[in-house]
Write an enzyme that holds these catalytic residues in place. Sequence first.
Site, mmCIF file in Angstrom:
data_model
loop_
_atom_site.group_PDB
_atom_site.id
_atom_site.type_symbol
_atom_site.label_atom_id
_atom_site.label_comp_id
_atom_site.label_asym_id
_atom_site.label_seq_id
_atom_site.Cartn_x
_atom_site.Cartn_y
_atom_site.Cartn_z
ATOM 1 C CE LYS A 97 0.550 1.834 14.832
ATOM 2 N NZ LYS A 97 0.424 1.592 13.392
ATOM 3 C CD GLU A 129 -0.984 0.568 3.686
ATOM 4 O OE1 GLU A 129 -1.549 1.670 3.513
ATOM 5 O OE2 GLU A 129 -1.003 -0.025 4.784
HETATM 6 N N1 PSU Z 1 -2.520 1.336 10.629
HETATM 7 C C1 PSU Z 1 -1.184 1.457 10.755
HETATM 8 N N2 PSU Z 1 -0.488 2.151 9.810
HETATM 9 C C2 PSU Z 1 -1.101 2.713 8.729
HETATM 10 C C3 PSU Z 1 -2.525 2.556 8.597
HETATM 11 C C4 PSU Z 1 -3.176 1.861 9.565
HETATM 12 O O1 PSU Z 1 -0.628 0.960 11.705
HETATM 13 O O2 PSU Z 1 -0.436 3.336 7.894
HETATM 14 C C5 PSU Z 1 -3.217 3.106 7.381
HETATM 15 C C6 PSU Z 1 -3.477 1.984 6.379
HETATM 16 O O3 PSU Z 1 -3.349 2.514 5.080
HETATM 17 C C7 PSU Z 1 -4.916 1.619 6.639
HETATM 18 C C8 PSU Z 1 -5.486 2.970 6.963
HETATM 19 O O4 PSU Z 1 -5.570 1.021 5.537
HETATM 20 O O5 PSU Z 1 -4.499 3.606 7.755
HETATM 21 C C9 PSU Z 1 -6.793 2.877 7.709
HETATM 22 O O6 PSU Z 1 -7.348 4.149 7.808
HETATM 23 P P1 PSU Z 1 -8.862 4.315 8.269
HETATM 24 O O7 PSU Z 1 -8.874 3.855 9.700
HETATM 25 O O8 PSU Z 1 -9.146 5.769 8.085
HETATM 26 O O9 PSU Z 1 -9.673 3.435 7.360
#
Ligand code: PSU
Length: 303
Positions: A162, A27
Amino acid sequence: MNNNSLVTLSPEVGDAIERRLPIVAMESTIISHGMPYPQNAETAKNCERICRENGAVPATCAVIGGKICVGLTEEQIDYLGREGQKVTKASRRDLPMLIAKSMDGATTVAATMIAAALAGIRVFATGGIGGVHRGAETTMDISADLEELAETPVCVVCAGAKSILDLNLTMEYLETKGVPVIGYGTDELPAFYTRKSGIKVPWRSDAPEEIAEAIRASKELGYPGGMLVVNPIPEEYSMDADVINKAIDDAVEEAKKKGIKGKETTPFLLAKIKDLTGGESLVSNIQLVYNNVRLAARIAAKL
Ligand code: PSU
Ligand code: MN
């Protein structure tokens, strides 16, 4: 494979698809929004190198000029790293308008799964996925990543989630959606920076071969969705649970006070945790991603 005019394959990825070589998708939100510059771009390029060293072709995904790019140049990776949060964080709901406006976007886990599936790539390595946020019972903040795992046939290798998230609710959501969750060498959901969360995973596997077999079975069963492999951070890089949990609690508290909402929440928390741990969390974060790339490459090689 790629007859989709919206998708641009890099020459390396196009060639790998044609020759049916193992490929691992990656990603780009983790580059633009997940880490600071220049560590973000360095990490992304190291991931590509580690992927190749482990026998698979890397396919880092992003939207560039309204095209869904599967496989990026080093220049494109540097650009996403440098621009950071100025680039649009792109999840499922964002792709149509980014394309219509010929814009750039850094793809989340959900959007990268879509890109990978369009290109016929079945394995994807990242750090952590989005999930059910703490307090979701009032905010309804549930990442589109979870829904995507239920809908799109890509196996995502991560280091768990996390504890900025409600890990129990995240697991419940995945259970409801019928997403297979497999602990690699563990019976427990890893909590990203630490190897343990106290939450059981439904399945354990100690063999990439077996995980590849499950991916094949899921396809033959006609399941629309993917699966989640949770791979604990290597012992030597795992953090002290008390230190990291305190930082996470403080970061969540500050986000609440500042009224941070929606797609800003995850990037805000990640940056805050890094500051609160004096950068220690970033070192762990980088190493666990490398560890996931290695495993994903081994799974892809068995497919
Ligand atoms: N969790 C992490 N590092 C990240 C992300 C999540 O530890 O970089 C990023 C990933 O791209 C994940 C996104 O798909 O955040 C999720 O965001 P949201 O909760 O807004 O869907
Ligand atoms: Mn959200």
